[in-house]
Write a protein that holds these residues in place. Structure first.
Motif, mmCIF file in Angstrom:
data_model
loop_
_atom_site.group_PDB
_atom_site.id
_atom_site.type_symbol
_atom_site.label_atom_id
_atom_site.label_comp_id
_atom_site.label_asym_id
_atom_site.label_seq_id
_atom_site.Cartn_x
_atom_site.Cartn_y
_atom_site.Cartn_z
ATOM 1 N N LYS A 1 56.012 36.755 -94.821
ATOM 2 C CA LYS A 1 55.193 36.359 -93.675
ATOM 3 C C LYS A 1 55.002 34.843 -93.674
ATOM 4 O O LYS A 1 54.897 34.238 -94.743
ATOM 5 N N GLY A 2 54.920 34.271 -92.483
ATOM 6 C CA GLY A 2 54.646 32.841 -92.373
ATOM 7 C C GLY A 2 53.145 32.601 -92.332
ATOM 8 O O GLY A 2 52.374 33.498 -91.961
ATOM 9 N N GLY A 3 52.739 31.410 -92.725
ATOM 10 C CA GLY A 3 51.342 31.023 -92.583
ATOM 11 C C GLY A 3 50.379 31.719 -93.522
ATOM 12 O O GLY A 3 49.180 31.754 -93.270
ATOM 13 N N VAL A 4 50.882 32.271 -94.625
ATOM 14 C CA VAL A 4 50.005 32.985 -95.556
ATOM 15 C C VAL A 4 49.541 32.123 -96.736
ATOM 16 O O VAL A 4 48.774 32.588 -97.567
ATOM 17 N N GLY A 5 50.053 30.886 -96.815
ATOM 18 C CA GLY A 5 49.582 30.007 -97.886
ATOM 19 C C GLY A 5 50.585 29.739 -98.996
ATOM 20 O O GLY A 5 50.215 29.230 -100.053
ATOM 21 N N LYS A 6 51.872 30.011 -98.736
ATOM 22 C CA LYS A 6 52.890 29.759 -99.765
ATOM 23 C C LYS A 6 52.965 28.283 -100.137
ATOM 24 O O LYS A 6 52.917 27.902 -101.310
ATOM 25 N N THR A 7 53.108 27.446 -99.115
ATOM 26 C CA THR A 7 53.313 26.026 -99.374
ATOM 27 C C THR A 7 52.061 25.391 -99.985
ATOM 28 O O THR A 7 52.145 24.576 -100.912
ATOM 29 N N THR A 8 50.907 25.786 -99.472
ATOM 30 C CA THR A 8 49.646 25.274 -100.015
ATOM 31 C C THR A 8 49.528 25.650 -101.496
ATOM 32 O O THR A 8 49.112 24.831 -102.329
ATOM 33 N N THR A 9 49.911 26.885 -101.806
ATOM 34 C CA THR A 9 49.881 27.330 -103.201
ATOM 35 C C THR A 9 50.874 26.524 -104.046
ATOM 36 O O THR A 9 50.543 26.073 -105.150
ATOM 37 N N VAL B 1 44.269 34.375 -101.209
ATOM 38 C CA VAL B 1 44.065 33.029 -100.654
ATOM 39 C C VAL B 1 43.279 33.087 -99.348
ATOM 40 O O VAL B 1 43.149 34.153 -98.737
ATOM 41 N N MET B 2 42.794 31.925 -98.933
ATOM 42 C CA MET B 2 41.996 31.785 -97.697
ATOM 43 C C MET B 2 40.882 32.830 -97.682
ATOM 44 O O MET B 2 40.590 33.440 -96.646
ATOM 45 N N PHE B 3 40.277 33.026 -98.826
ATOM 46 C CA PHE B 3 39.325 34.126 -98.998
ATOM 47 C C PHE B 3 37.930 33.725 -98.549
ATOM 48 O O PHE B 3 37.462 32.615 -98.823
ATOM 49 N N VAL C 1 40.561 33.316 -107.293
ATOM 50 C CA VAL C 1 40.599 33.545 -105.847
ATOM 51 C C VAL C 1 40.523 32.175 -105.170
ATOM 52 O O VAL C 1 39.699 31.336 -105.538
ATOM 53 N N ILE C 2 41.387 31.935 -104.179
ATOM 54 C CA ILE C 2 41.366 30.657 -103.470
ATOM 55 C C ILE C 2 40.549 30.823 -102.183
ATOM 56 O O ILE C 2 40.912 31.629 -101.323
ATOM 57 N N PRO C 3 39.457 30.085 -102.042
ATOM 58 C CA PRO C 3 38.636 30.234 -100.834
ATOM 59 C C PRO C 3 39.276 29.537 -99.626
ATOM 60 O O PRO C 3 40.139 28.674 -99.787
ATOM 61 N N ARG C 4 38.851 29.933 -98.466
ATOM 62 C CA ARG C 4 39.214 29.161 -97.274
ATOM 63 C C ARG C 4 38.474 27.835 -97.357
ATOM 64 O O ARG C 4 37.267 27.805 -97.580
ATOM 65 N N ASN C 5 39.190 26.747 -97.246
ATOM 66 C CA ASN C 5 38.570 25.433 -97.420
ATOM 67 C C ASN C 5 39.341 24.403 -96.605
ATOM 68 O O ASN C 5 40.538 24.190 -96.811
ATOM 69 N N VAL C 6 38.644 23.765 -95.680
ATOM 70 C CA VAL C 6 39.323 22.908 -94.714
ATOM 71 C C VAL C 6 39.998 21.707 -95.373
ATOM 72 O O VAL C 6 40.999 21.193 -94.878
ATOM 73 N N ARG C 7 39.505 21.273 -96.530
ATOM 74 C CA ARG C 7 40.123 20.128 -97.214
ATOM 75 C C ARG C 7 41.568 20.429 -97.616
ATOM 76 O O ARG C 7 42.419 19.537 -97.613
ATOM 77 N N LEU C 8 41.832 21.702 -97.952
ATOM 78 C CA LEU C 8 43.207 22.098 -98.299
ATOM 79 C C LEU C 8 44.116 21.979 -97.084
ATOM 80 O O LEU C 8 45.301 21.655 -97.212
ATOM 81 N N ALA C 9 43.563 22.239 -95.912
ATOM 82 C CA ALA C 9 44.358 22.179 -94.686
ATOM 83 C C ALA C 9 44.538 20.737 -94.198
ATOM 84 O O ALA C 9 45.529 20.411 -93.555
ATOM 85 N N GLU C 10 43.567 19.870 -94.527
ATOM 86 C CA GLU C 10 43.648 18.471 -94.095
ATOM 87 C C GLU C 10 44.614 17.651 -94.953
ATOM 88 O O GLU C 10 45.239 16.710 -94.476
#
Ligand code: ADP
Ligand code: MG
Length: 260
Positions: free
Chosen positions: A11-19, A184-186, A212-221
Protein backbone atom coordinates in the motif's frame (compact mmCIF):
# COMPACT_ATOMS: atom_id res chain seq x y z
CA UNK A 1 28.16 -8.52 8.91
CA UNK A 2 25.51 -6.21 7.46
CA UNK A 3 21.91 -6.77 8.52
CA UNK A 4 19.68 -6.04 5.55
CA UNK A 5 16.04 -5.05 6.04
CA UNK A 6 13.29 -4.22 3.56
CA UNK A 7 10.69 -1.70 4.64
CA UNK A 8 7.73 -3.00 2.67
CA UNK A 9 3.98 -2.81 2.34
CA UNK A 10 2.38 -2.74 -1.09
CA UNK A 11 0.00 0.00 0.00
CA UNK A 12 1.12 3.57 -0.63
CA UNK A 13 1.15 6.25 2.02
CA UNK A 14 1.43 3.87 4.98
CA UNK A 15 4.73 5.23 6.31
CA UNK A 16 7.41 3.14 4.60
CA UNK A 17 9.65 6.03 3.64
CA UNK A 18 9.17 7.84 6.95
CA UNK A 19 10.14 4.63 8.73
CA UNK A 20 13.17 4.06 6.50
CA UNK A 21 14.77 7.48 6.90
CA UNK A 22 14.00 7.86 10.60
CA UNK A 23 15.16 4.35 11.46
CA UNK A 24 18.33 5.08 9.50
CA UNK A 25 18.89 8.33 11.39
CA UNK A 26 18.14 6.60 14.69
CA UNK A 27 20.56 3.75 14.08
CA UNK A 28 23.19 6.28 12.99
CA UNK A 29 22.59 8.18 16.23
CA UNK A 30 23.30 4.93 18.09
CA UNK A 31 26.65 4.76 16.33
CA UNK A 32 25.73 2.18 13.69
CA UNK A 33 26.90 2.45 10.09
CA UNK A 34 23.81 2.64 7.89
CA UNK A 35 23.09 2.54 4.16
CA UNK A 36 19.65 3.44 2.79
CA UNK A 37 18.76 2.01 -0.61
CA UNK A 38 15.89 3.85 -2.29
CA UNK A 39 14.01 1.35 -4.48
CA UNK A 40 11.04 3.62 -5.18
CA UNK A 41 11.07 5.65 -8.44
CA UNK A 42 9.34 8.44 -6.48
CA UNK A 43 12.68 9.02 -4.75
CA UNK A 44 11.10 10.19 -1.50
CA UNK A 45 13.71 8.55 0.73
CA UNK A 46 16.39 10.25 -1.38
CA UNK A 47 14.83 13.72 -1.08
CA UNK A 48 13.90 13.14 2.56
CA UNK A 49 17.56 12.42 3.25
CA UNK A 50 18.55 15.78 1.77
CA UNK A 51 19.77 14.54 -1.60
CA UNK A 52 18.38 16.06 -4.80
CA UNK A 53 16.99 13.18 -6.85
CA UNK A 54 17.41 15.20 -10.07
CA UNK A 55 21.20 15.28 -9.71
CA UNK A 56 21.85 11.59 -9.15
CA UNK A 57 24.50 10.13 -11.36
CA UNK A 58 24.79 7.21 -10.88
CA UNK A 59 21.64 6.08 -9.08
CA UNK A 60 20.14 2.75 -7.99
CA UNK A 61 19.01 2.38 -11.62
CA UNK A 62 22.64 2.10 -12.75
CA UNK A 63 23.38 -0.32 -9.91
CA UNK A 64 20.53 -2.64 -10.95
CA UNK A 65 21.65 -2.52 -14.58
CA UNK A 66 25.21 -3.18 -13.41
CA UNK A 67 26.75 -0.07 -14.92
CA UNK A 68 27.72 1.24 -11.45
CA UNK A 69 28.60 -0.20 -8.06
CA UNK A 70 27.01 0.69 -4.73
CA UNK A 71 30.28 2.33 -3.80
CA UNK A 72 30.07 4.60 -6.85
CA UNK A 73 26.38 5.40 -6.35
CA UNK A 74 26.27 6.04 -2.60
CA UNK A 75 26.15 9.59 -1.22
CA UNK A 76 26.14 10.80 2.36
CA UNK A 77 22.89 12.27 3.69
CA UNK A 78 24.07 15.76 4.69
CA UNK A 79 22.21 15.75 8.03
CA UNK A 80 21.15 12.14 8.46
CA UNK A 81 24.47 10.53 9.39
CA UNK A 82 24.00 7.67 6.93
CA UNK A 83 24.69 6.92 3.26
CA UNK A 84 22.08 6.72 0.51
CA UNK A 85 21.91 5.08 -2.88
CA UNK A 86 19.27 7.31 -4.41
CA UNK A 87 16.45 6.81 -6.88
CA UNK A 88 14.44 8.90 -9.30
CA UNK A 89 11.97 8.38 -12.14
CA UNK A 90 14.61 6.66 -14.23
CA UNK A 91 14.15 3.66 -11.95
CA UNK A 92 10.65 3.05 -13.33
CA UNK A 93 12.36 2.10 -16.59
CA UNK A 94 14.57 -0.46 -14.90
CA UNK A 95 11.50 -2.53 -14.15
CA UNK A 96 10.94 -3.04 -17.88
CA UNK A 97 14.58 -3.32 -18.83
CA UNK A 98 15.32 -5.94 -16.18
CA UNK A 99 12.60 -8.33 -17.32
CA UNK A 100 14.64 -9.67 -20.21
CA UNK A 101 17.91 -9.91 -18.29
CA UNK A 102 19.41 -12.82 -16.40
CA UNK A 103 19.41 -12.80 -12.58
CA UNK A 104 16.86 -10.01 -12.87
CA UNK A 105 15.65 -10.46 -9.30
CA UNK A 106 19.14 -10.82 -7.80
CA UNK A 107 20.83 -7.69 -9.07
CA UNK A 108 20.67 -5.82 -5.78
CA UNK A 109 21.84 -8.88 -3.87
CA UNK A 110 24.99 -9.10 -6.01
CA UNK A 111 25.62 -5.37 -5.71
CA UNK A 112 25.27 -5.35 -1.92
CA UNK A 113 27.60 -8.32 -1.56
CA UNK A 114 30.40 -5.96 -2.60
CA UNK A 115 29.83 -3.68 0.40
CA UNK A 116 29.34 -6.48 2.92
CA UNK A 117 31.04 -5.39 6.11
CA UNK A 118 31.06 -1.67 5.29
CA UNK A 119 27.66 -1.16 7.00
CA UNK A 120 26.00 -2.54 10.11
CA UNK A 121 22.54 -1.99 8.62
CA UNK A 122 21.19 -1.70 5.10
CA UNK A 123 17.60 -0.40 4.92
CA UNK A 124 15.74 -0.78 1.64
CA UNK A 125 12.77 1.53 1.03
CA UNK A 126 10.44 -0.46 -1.23
CA UNK A 127 7.92 0.92 -3.74
CA UNK A 128 4.18 0.44 -3.10
CA UNK A 129 3.91 -2.72 -5.19
CA UNK A 130 5.04 -6.33 -5.23
CA UNK A 131 7.09 -5.68 -8.35
CA UNK A 132 10.46 -6.78 -9.67
CA UNK A 133 12.00 -3.89 -7.74
CA UNK A 134 10.50 -5.12 -4.45
CA UNK A 135 11.60 -8.65 -5.36
CA UNK A 136 15.18 -7.39 -5.69
CA UNK A 137 14.89 -6.05 -2.16
CA UNK A 138 13.33 -9.18 -0.72
CA UNK A 139 15.91 -11.37 -2.46
CA UNK A 140 18.76 -9.88 -0.45
CA UNK A 141 17.11 -9.06 2.89
CA UNK A 142 17.35 -10.86 6.19
CA UNK A 143 14.04 -9.46 7.26
CA UNK A 144 11.04 -7.36 6.36
CA UNK A 145 9.69 -4.52 8.48
CA UNK A 146 6.03 -3.81 7.69
CA UNK A 147 4.74 -0.37 8.72
CA UNK A 148 1.01 -0.47 9.26
CA UNK A 149 -1.74 1.92 10.28
CA UNK A 150 -4.21 0.49 12.75
CA UNK A 151 -7.25 0.89 10.57
CA UNK A 152 -10.13 -1.37 9.77
CA UNK A 153 -8.67 -2.62 6.50
CA UNK A 154 -5.11 -2.78 7.78
CA UNK A 155 -4.90 -6.54 7.49
CA UNK A 156 -6.27 -6.57 3.99
CA UNK A 157 -3.43 -6.90 1.55
CA UNK A 158 -1.10 -8.17 4.25
CA UNK A 159 -1.75 -11.73 3.11
CA UNK A 160 -0.48 -10.84 -0.40
CA UNK A 161 2.73 -9.52 1.11
CA UNK A 162 3.10 -12.53 3.39
CA UNK A 163 2.55 -14.91 0.45
CA UNK A 164 5.15 -13.09 -1.64
CA UNK A 165 7.59 -13.30 1.27
CA UNK A 166 6.89 -17.05 1.57
CA UNK A 167 7.58 -17.54 -2.14
CA UNK A 168 10.81 -15.59 -2.01
CA UNK A 169 11.77 -17.54 1.11
CA UNK A 170 11.13 -20.86 -0.69
CA UNK A 171 12.71 -20.02 -4.03
CA UNK A 172 15.32 -17.30 -3.72
CA UNK A 173 16.21 -16.36 -0.18
CA UNK A 174 15.81 -18.88 2.66
CA UNK A 175 16.93 -16.38 5.30
CA UNK A 176 14.03 -13.99 4.65
CA UNK A 177 11.46 -13.51 7.42
CA UNK A 178 8.98 -10.94 8.62
CA UNK A 179 10.84 -9.29 11.47
CA UNK A 180 7.91 -7.31 12.58
CA UNK A 181 4.92 -5.14 12.11
CA UNK A 182 5.41 -1.54 13.13
CA UNK A 183 2.32 0.38 14.20
CA UNK A 184 2.63 3.88 12.71
CA UNK A 185 0.61 7.12 12.65
CA UNK A 186 -0.98 5.81 15.82
CA UNK A 187 -3.55 7.74 17.84
CA UNK A 188 -4.51 5.90 21.03
CA UNK A 189 -7.49 8.22 21.52
CA UNK A 190 -9.17 6.63 18.54
CA UNK A 191 -10.90 3.55 19.92
CA UNK A 192 -10.79 1.72 16.61
CA UNK A 193 -7.00 2.11 16.40
CA UNK A 194 -6.57 0.74 19.92
CA UNK A 195 -8.79 -2.22 19.01
CA UNK A 196 -6.96 -3.00 15.78
CA UNK A 197 -3.67 -2.70 17.64
CA UNK A 198 -4.84 -5.35 20.13
CA UNK A 199 -5.96 -7.58 17.26
CA UNK A 200 -2.55 -7.27 15.64
CA UNK A 201 -0.85 -8.30 18.88
CA UNK A 202 -3.24 -11.21 19.38
CA UNK A 203 -2.64 -12.41 15.84
CA UNK A 204 1.08 -11.76 15.35
CA UNK A 205 2.39 -11.94 18.92
CA UNK A 206 6.01 -10.85 19.27
CA UNK A 207 6.16 -10.07 15.57
CA UNK A 208 4.52 -6.78 16.48
CA UNK A 209 7.20 -4.35 17.58
CA UNK A 210 6.86 -2.99 21.11
CA UNK A 211 7.50 0.54 19.87
CA UNK A 212 4.53 2.45 18.51
CA UNK A 213 5.01 5.49 16.26
CA UNK A 214 2.45 8.22 17.01
CA UNK A 215 0.92 10.52 14.45
CA UNK A 216 3.12 13.59 14.67
CA UNK A 217 3.14 16.52 12.29
CA UNK A 218 6.89 17.13 12.73
CA UNK A 219 7.56 13.80 10.99
CA UNK A 220 5.49 14.99 8.04
CA UNK A 221 7.14 18.43 7.92
CA UNK A 222 10.73 17.18 8.01
CA UNK A 223 11.05 15.89 4.40
CA UNK A 224 10.54 19.38 2.98
CA UNK A 225 13.66 20.40 4.91
CA UNK A 226 15.60 17.42 3.53
CA UNK A 227 15.95 15.76 6.90
CA UNK A 228 14.50 12.84 8.81
CA UNK A 229 12.14 14.04 11.57
CA UNK A 230 14.53 12.55 14.08
CA UNK A 231 17.13 15.14 13.05
CA UNK A 232 14.73 17.99 12.24
CA UNK A 233 13.11 18.04 15.69
CA UNK A 234 14.77 15.50 18.01
CA UNK A 235 12.50 16.44 20.94
CA UNK A 236 9.26 15.81 19.06
CA UNK A 237 7.16 12.80 20.02
CA UNK A 238 7.69 11.21 16.62
CA UNK A 239 11.46 11.57 16.82
CA UNK A 240 11.60 10.11 20.32
CA UNK A 241 9.51 7.15 19.16
CA UNK A 242 11.76 6.48 16.18
CA UNK A 243 14.86 6.57 18.37
CA UNK A 244 13.16 3.99 20.61
CA UNK A 245 12.40 1.95 17.52
CA UNK A 246 16.05 2.13 16.43
CA UNK A 247 17.04 0.78 19.86
CA UNK A 248 14.52 -2.03 19.54
CA UNK A 249 15.77 -2.94 16.04
CA UNK A 250 19.41 -2.80 17.11
CA UNK A 251 18.69 -5.06 20.09
CA UNK A 252 16.79 -7.55 17.93
CA UNK A 253 19.53 -7.58 15.31
CA UNK A 254 22.27 -8.01 17.92
CA UNK A 255 20.37 -10.93 19.46
CA UNK A 256 20.20 -12.67 16.09
CA UNK A 257 23.56 -12.02 14.53
CA UNK A 258 26.17 -14.72 14.73
CA UNK A 259 29.48 -13.46 16.15
CA UNK A 260 32.14 -13.23 13.48
P1 ADP B 1 4.95 5.49 2.02
O1 ADP B 1 6.42 5.54 1.84
O2 ADP B 1 4.46 4.16 2.55
O3 ADP B 1 4.20 5.89 0.78
P2 ADP B 1 5.27 7.85 3.67
O4 ADP B 1 6.31 7.52 4.67
O5 ADP B 1 5.68 8.68 2.50
O6 ADP B 1 4.52 6.54 3.17
O7 ADP B 1 4.09 8.56 4.48
C1 ADP B 1 2.90 9.03 3.83
C2 ADP B 1 2.57 10.40 4.36
O8 ADP B 1 2.27 10.35 5.74
C3 ADP B 1 3.72 11.40 4.21
O9 ADP B 1 3.18 12.66 3.91
C4 ADP B 1 4.36 11.40 5.58
O10 ADP B 1 5.00 12.62 5.86
C5 ADP B 1 3.16 11.18 6.48
N1 ADP B 1 3.51 10.47 7.72
C6 ADP B 1 4.17 9.30 7.82
N2 ADP B 1 4.27 8.92 9.10
C7 ADP B 1 3.69 9.89 9.85
C8 ADP B 1 3.46 10.07 11.27
N3 ADP B 1 3.88 9.17 12.17
N4 ADP B 1 2.80 11.18 11.66
C9 ADP B 1 2.36 12.08 10.75
N5 ADP B 1 2.54 11.97 9.43
C10 ADP B 1 3.19 10.89 8.97
MG1 MG C 1 7.53 5.84 0.10
Amino acid sequence: MSRIFCIANQKGGVGKTTTTVNLAAGLARLGRRVLVVDLDPQGNATMGSGIDKRTLDPSIYDVLLESATIDEAKRPSPKGGYDVVGANRELAGAEVELVGLERRDRRLRSALAAVEGAYDFVLIDCPPSLSLLTLNGLACAHGVVVPMQCEYFALEGLSDLVNTIKQVHANINPQLEVIGILRVMFDARITLQAQVSEQLKAHFGDRVFDTVIPRNVRLAEAPSYGMPGLVFDPASKGAVAFLDFAREMAARADARSVPA
